[in-house]
Write an enzyme that holds these catalytic residues in place. Sequence first.
Site, PDB file in Angstrom:
ATOM      1  N   GLU A 144      -7.029  -7.154  -1.443  1.00  0.00           N
ATOM      2  CA  GLU A 144      -7.668  -7.003  -0.132  1.00  0.00           C
ATOM      3  C   GLU A 144      -9.098  -6.513  -0.306  1.00  0.00           C
ATOM      4  O   GLU A 144      -9.382  -5.663  -1.154  1.00  0.00           O
ATOM      5  CB  GLU A 144      -6.930  -5.982   0.744  1.00  0.00           C
ATOM      6  CG  GLU A 144      -5.573  -6.393   1.251  1.00  0.00           C
ATOM      7  CD  GLU A 144      -5.001  -5.343   2.199  1.00  0.00           C
ATOM      8  OE1 GLU A 144      -5.781  -4.540   2.759  1.00  0.00           O
ATOM      9  OE2 GLU A 144      -3.772  -5.315   2.364  1.00  0.00           O
ATOM     10  N   GLU A 202       0.815  -1.221   0.000  1.00  0.00           N
ATOM     11  CA  GLU A 202       0.000   0.000   0.000  1.00  0.00           C
ATOM     12  C   GLU A 202       0.853   1.278   0.000  1.00  0.00           C
ATOM     13  O   GLU A 202       0.708   2.159   0.845  1.00  0.00           O
ATOM     14  CB  GLU A 202      -0.967  -0.001   1.188  1.00  0.00           C
ATOM     15  CG  GLU A 202      -2.009  -1.086   1.118  1.00  0.00           C
ATOM     16  CD  GLU A 202      -3.091  -0.970   2.173  1.00  0.00           C
ATOM     17  OE1 GLU A 202      -4.207  -1.474   1.937  1.00  0.00           O
ATOM     18  OE2 GLU A 202      -2.828  -0.370   3.233  1.00  0.00           O
TER      19      GLU A 202
END
EC number: 3.2.1.23
Length: 661
Positions: free
Chosen positions: A302, A145
């Site tokens: 995710e 991320e």
Amino acid sequence: MPRIMFGGDYNPEQWPEDVWAEDMKLMAEAGVSLVSVGIFAWARVEPRPGEYDFGWFDRVLDLLAEADIGASLATMTASPPPWLSRLHPEVLPRRADGVRLWPGARQHYCPSSPIYREYAGRLVEQVAARYGNHPALRLWHVGNEYGCHVRACYCDVSATDFRRWLRERYHDVEALNAAWSTAFWSQRYGDWSEVLPPRTAPTFGNPAQKLDFARFSNDAILACYTMERDILRRYTPDVPMTTNFIGLVHKPIDSFRWAAEQDVVSLDSYPDPYDPGTHVDAGFGYDLVRSARRGQPWLLMEQAPSAVNWRERNAPKPPGVMRLWSWQAVAQGADGVLFFQWRQAAGGAEKFHSAMLPHAGAHTRIHREVRDLGAEIAATAELAGTRVRAEVALLHDWPNWWAVEGEAHPAPLDLLAAHRAHYAPLFDAHVTCDVLPPDADLAGYRLVIVPNLYLLSAATAAVLREHVRRGGTLLVSYFSGVVDDTERLHPGGAPGPLRDLLGLRVEEFWPLPADGTIGLDLDGRPGRGLEWSEWVEPAGAQAIGTFTEGELAGRPAVLRHSYGAGTAWYLATRPEPALMRAVLDRVRAEAGVAPVLPGLPDGVQAVRRHGVDRSYLLLLNHGGAEVTVALPAPAVDLLGDADRPTGLVTLAPRGVAVLRS
């Protein structure tokens, strides 16, 4: 991948080893085939500088291999251990106001820091050498991320790196002065040492400086990724690389630039159950990441099985929603459905974030739904590798995003809201749409949509002009073609180099008051315009719609212009949703763009994935009522009776059908 992958983040370091065997058993029963592992393991595997303890992680990977579960193996560099900032506090990032960000969360490093990169590189060397031939390894998960919490750093290390970046771009300080319009407000630089990041200043900062700093910050973070990736490539040239983008579209990170540096694009997606239109926003993000590598299947790395922990109000997903939204990702091109995370954390900031295995254990609604979805994913392996095709492209550009939402403009603009306004009518009309950068090859697209392309280069204008000249259709929205790529206004005003193509010039911007609207007439159909209006002078374009009130009453609001063999449209306002749907229905009909399946009930999404010798129609019911869909030809529902073709499909609320034809 030989099948649609299924799984999630696995963080065994948070649990005693006697839990790991239970994890393997339950994962196998749930159909888990891939887990992201090691993402936050740096402090555990390197407890002190240069001292490595991989024994426990060896056992984790061995257990995964024995259970035939693949590893999306992280480089472990996403969150530096406390000892790094204790020994080297200069690696900590600073905000624009000079405040230092401290350890205690994650991602606490300056992307430009050579010290951070040195220590991270050493760790990646260890991981690659140790696990490059491990039988569990399927995919490298580089970092995690990027740009989530530290989107830019304004420290002195970053300032030095910014000056290096600017010298490479402009070569000499006089070229920088010209590009940044520094004659304004006495900002002229006499030496590179005078140039700083756009730190907190008394009033509006230099827009060109801010734009270049956004470009630089993206590149600085990307350099962290490519440094690690290149180390991995030396050890494992045949193992694919990815890193997970966050949100549906993340402003600091240019996904198109990054996708070119990856083998597989992956996305973390967290639609809000409280938002009734969240699946449309999700659809935009999924179309973008699929388009980032020109239709290549991507990974949903995710998502939440139920509630997240980081919104002000964290709604659980009602029964069936997790399944529906997972299949939406697959419908729009994903070849993997993964979650954060496998086992719900017992402590830390994410202990209230849902997981595939909740605090309450395996005998829970969430885990039953996870197991059922795993079985469905396993039964549809033949979808893997098939692709989605589109005849419509919507253009999105990160430098334009950074620029169009800048300060001191006629009014604040929200580019994603503009994209949503143009994308939602296509989604609701069951029209598949790619989301592309402005420099993309537009061959094969019948219709190209360009919302608020404020920052427009001559090269992009040439691409759009050629698309229309060859017979394509183009729709451009207001406040486009205003500046070049250095934030200098195009001579003659908007729409700059698109004036001949659109057959008009914009004399003046007339943004509406906050929450204000303006009357419109579209060929006899009344409606309202939102947010913006413009004084437009046609120069060959035909007015299809006009403003009906205020100072602009009677002036053109929607214009159409023939150019070469094609047609260009211009919107001088944002029509309200119903009228925008009418505009886009007309434009796409003229362009010859048909829905995936005509006559579908409201709330039903239809997407087709294409293989070599067959195709698959995926139907998803986002509505609240049962619906029946008539198929153009009998097909087999892979989630239903696989032995009996049907011509009618009944979808319960939140229902899904995967039809082979």
